[in-house]
Design a protein around this motif. Structure first.
Motif, PDB file in Angstrom:
ATOM      1  N   ALA A   1       0.827  -1.202   0.000  1.00 27.30           N
ATOM      2  CA  ALA A   1       0.000   0.000   0.000  1.00 27.30           C
ATOM      3  C   ALA A   1       0.864   1.257   0.000  1.00 27.30           C
ATOM      4  O   ALA A   1       0.597   2.213  -0.743  1.00 27.30           O
ATOM      5  CB  ALA A   1      -0.929  -0.007   1.215  1.00 27.30           C
ATOM      6  N   ILE A   2       1.912   1.272   0.828  1.00 26.91           N
ATOM      7  CA  ILE A   2       2.803   2.435   0.894  1.00 26.91           C
ATOM      8  C   ILE A   2       3.515   2.641  -0.442  1.00 26.91           C
ATOM      9  O   ILE A   2       3.629   3.770  -0.936  1.00 26.91           O
ATOM     10  CB  ILE A   2       3.833   2.269   2.027  1.00 26.91           C
ATOM     11  CG1 ILE A   2       3.130   2.206   3.393  1.00 26.91           C
ATOM     12  CG2 ILE A   2       4.842   3.409   2.010  1.00 26.91           C
ATOM     13  CD1 ILE A   2       2.281   3.417   3.722  1.00 26.91           C
ATOM     14  N   LEU A   3       3.984   1.554  -1.046  1.00 29.59           N
ATOM     15  CA  LEU A   3       4.661   1.646  -2.341  1.00 29.59           C
ATOM     16  C   LEU A   3       3.727   2.154  -3.433  1.00 29.59           C
ATOM     17  O   LEU A   3       4.166   2.747  -4.415  1.00 29.59           O
ATOM     18  CB  LEU A   3       5.230   0.280  -2.738  1.00 29.59           C
ATOM     19  CG  LEU A   3       6.436  -0.209  -1.923  1.00 29.59           C
ATOM     20  CD1 LEU A   3       6.789  -1.640  -2.305  1.00 29.59           C
ATOM     21  CD2 LEU A   3       7.644   0.707  -2.153  1.00 29.59           C
ATOM     22  N   SER A   4       2.426   1.926  -3.245  1.00 34.21           N
ATOM     23  CA  SER A   4       1.429   2.372  -4.221  1.00 34.21           C
ATOM     24  C   SER A   4       0.979   3.804  -3.971  1.00 34.21           C
ATOM     25  O   SER A   4       0.100   4.320  -4.660  1.00 34.21           O
ATOM     26  CB  SER A   4       0.210   1.438  -4.194  1.00 34.21           C
ATOM     27  OG  SER A   4       0.580   0.113  -4.530  1.00 34.21           O
ATOM     28  N   GLY A   5       1.566   4.435  -2.948  1.00 33.55           N
ATOM     29  CA  GLY A   5       1.221   5.815  -2.647  1.00 33.55           C
ATOM     30  C   GLY A   5       0.057   5.982  -1.690  1.00 33.55           C
ATOM     31  O   GLY A   5      -0.428   7.096  -1.481  1.00 33.55           O
TER      32      GLY A   5
END
Length: 203
Positions: A74-78
């Protein structure tokens, strides 16, 4: 708010989208409680995904390792983070123990360049601190994390030029296109530190 007041324009209305993350009957909404479990509630949703209406992405996690993996994705996806829910729990119109937020919180040390007075009940007291990185490439105003005692005692001379530790969720661009912090919160005044972090050292 503009839609409710009847003052929304067509361009603003065209920007509105809906992401469905739960479903309950109207009578349950009015009573503030629904005994149907989350898995079955989501199963009630039968609506085609469009560019205006979508259903929140949902994945099953069997253990903490799965949760951490989904959080990292989720974090990597912004995204800001994830919400962990018990699929067998009902719905209540209040904060509940069977739902946990996983948010990305980091810390950095910035130098204070200004002290801003508060408004309303904190008029005359500390409202926010203006902070920036050592290379002046990041600037942010921090107005949360202060106890009433701190607001009553911290003066401009106490903080300007001092290094301040803040926690935050991520780096962002503000409305002026400048690098800033998402959800910054005051942690402490670093009396033991004289140099703030440069932007390259802030994740």
């Amino acid at each position: 708010n503009k839609s409710v007041k009847g003052t929304i324009g067509p361009d603003e209305a065209a920007m509105v989208v809906c992401t469905i993350w739960d479903a309950i009957l109207y009578e349950n909404f009015m009573s503030g409680h629904c005994g149907m479990n989350y898995h079955d509630r989501m199963g009630m949703i039968d609506y085609p995904t469009t560019d205006k209406i979508s259903i929140a992405n949902s994945k099953f996690a069997q253990n903490l390792e799965d949760v951490n993996r989904l959080f990292d994705l989720a974090i990597l996806s912004g995204e800001e983070g994830i919400l962990l829910k018990d699929p067998l729990a009902g719905w209540e119109d209040k904060r509940v123990k069977h739902q946990l937020k996983f948010k990305n919180e980091l810390e950095c040390d910035l130098v204070c360049t200004d002290w801003q007075e508060g408004t309303g009940r904190i008029t005359g007291l500390l409202g926010a601190l203006v902070l920036e990185s050592a290379d002046q490439k990041l600037k942010v105003s921090v107005g949360t994390g202060f106890s009433d005692e701190l607001r009553n005692t911290i003066t401009k001379k106490d903080v300007v030029g001092k290094v301040i530790t803040v926690k935050y969720n991520s780096l962002i661009k503000n409305q002026n296109g400048e690098t800033s912090l998402f959800l910054p919160v005051f942690i402490e005044i670093r009396e033991d530190k004289k140099k703030a972090d440069a932007l390259k050292d802030i994740k």
